[in-house]
Design an enzyme around this catalytic site. Sequence first.
Site, PDB file in Angstrom:
ATOM      1  N   GLN A  72       0.819  -1.212   0.000  1.00  0.00           N
ATOM      2  CA  GLN A  72       0.000   0.000   0.000  1.00  0.00           C
ATOM      3  C   GLN A  72       0.853   1.263   0.000  1.00  0.00           C
ATOM      4  O   GLN A  72       0.347   2.363  -0.219  1.00  0.00           O
ATOM      5  CB  GLN A  72      -0.922   0.017   1.221  1.00  0.00           C
ATOM      6  N   CYS A  78      -5.050   0.163   3.777  1.00  0.00           N
ATOM      7  CA  CYS A  78      -4.927  -1.243   4.158  1.00  0.00           C
ATOM      8  C   CYS A  78      -6.246  -2.002   4.039  1.00  0.00           C
ATOM      9  O   CYS A  78      -6.287  -3.160   3.624  1.00  0.00           O
ATOM     10  CB  CYS A  78      -4.387  -1.349   5.582  1.00  0.00           C
ATOM     11  N   HIS A 373      -5.777  -0.863  11.597  1.00  0.00           N
ATOM     12  CA  HIS A 373      -5.215  -1.546  10.428  1.00  0.00           C
ATOM     13  C   HIS A 373      -6.048  -2.783  10.109  1.00  0.00           C
ATOM     14  O   HIS A 373      -6.597  -3.418  11.010  1.00  0.00           O
ATOM     15  CB  HIS A 373      -3.774  -1.959  10.735  1.00  0.00           C
ATOM     16  N   ASN A 395      -0.161  -9.273   5.150  1.00  0.00           N
ATOM     17  CA  ASN A 395      -0.160  -7.819   5.313  1.00  0.00           C
ATOM     18  C   ASN A 395      -0.032  -7.161   3.941  1.00  0.00           C
ATOM     19  O   ASN A 395       0.120  -7.836   2.922  1.00  0.00           O
ATOM     20  CB  ASN A 395       0.990  -7.403   6.238  1.00  0.00           C
TER      21      ASN A 395
END
Length: 453
Positions: A72, A78, A373, A395
């Site tokens: 990102q 996110c 997040h 992630n």
Amino acid sequence: MSSTLVGSPATSLTLSDLKGFEAEFRSQPANLQAMNAVSAAPITTVGVDRDVAARIDHSFSHHLPENAATAQKSSGRCWLFAALNTFRTRAIASMNLTETFELSQAHICFYDKLEKANYFLTNIIETVDEPVGSRVLDHLLANPIEDGGQWHMFINVVQKYGVVPKTVMPETDSSSNTRHMNAQITGRLREFAWKLRSAHEGGSSVEELHKMRTEQMAQVYRMLCIHLGVPPQEFDWQWRDKDKKFTRAGRMTPQTFYQKYVGLDVDDMVCLIHDPRPGHDFDRLYTVKYLGNVVGGAPVAYVNVDLETMKKAAIEQIKDGSPVWFGCDVGKYLHRDLGMMDTDLFALDLLYGSDIDLPKAERLMYRQSMMTHAMVFTGVDIDDGGSPRKWRVENSWSEEAGDKGFFQMTDKWFDEYNLEVVVEKRHVPESVAAVLQQEAVVLEPWDPMGSLA
């Protein structure tokens, strides 16, 4: 000139107090050693408990096939990266693509910000009689098109605008580094808010204010096109799959691409939260006022459940072969390079003499914790007794951190800092799914559950 005094002279710090503090600090050699260490390196380096770090193990009893980690970059997107990462597994499978395939994050970002701007201006008109300085108006003005979002906000954009491959609408400098774009559009939106409120004060009708809003939105659209490019209404799609087979699908819209190659029934998903604050009952439906993006879209809808219910649903979905979108307070007890989220990882009591001692409910109540997040569970390690030990996490911080971009979370960390998961309804008890039929308890806009991942 008068001033407002806080406390009394008896509560003021004195030079004698400061001398006492310093003497006590210097009397402990451990304090001096900690000062020397932390002045030269961050506590995420100095404070690591090496015995805990040495126990990193990337094997999991249940581990889904994974795709290349995404990035990102310098943006707060996110939530949409994580959501698109759950979608791309279906697209990759349906087209037999390689693990590097991605859906366009810039496409979702464009329409999310466009819709957030319209949502903001609509709310400005609806609250036009709020005085300047009111908590509601200040909340609306604070960050009208911030990068963050929630699952239902993502779904609202997808249902209205579909998805496209990343090659059809690639990243731009502004999508990867949103600060300047956000600042320019936010400034313009605040100007528009002032003009709408001034027109109201001058006697303009609601219909006239909405005509102004439409004209203002044309300017927002132009700015977004300058920063992100013009989103495609149609595109040609063809590909060569992992087996070198070539396929030409022809002309498609973002909506038809989603229906044909992703095909997830988003209405069959449920968003579970764990909010243990007093008065926030489990098995109740919650929403948050002024939290959304698409005017007329589905509101954010949280079913508050206990940890056991949340974990069991996430585990069942992983066992069933599907990843799990989740939201958490990522900054707590995180080592980014190691890719570890572990409440035992940092020996902060050795540095400071103690660690923060706030239970989960109190952390939410005293603003020490909130959702910051969103990521994706792609695996879980179940012990011989059937209990989860740790979780595998995809992630969106590139392949540089952790295990090529994948992190691991201890189950204890899950207990303390995970706040939300999104699962298919079939993985929750019927009693939990039935909660969606309740009238939602409406939380204030500034509630911690109103934070954006």
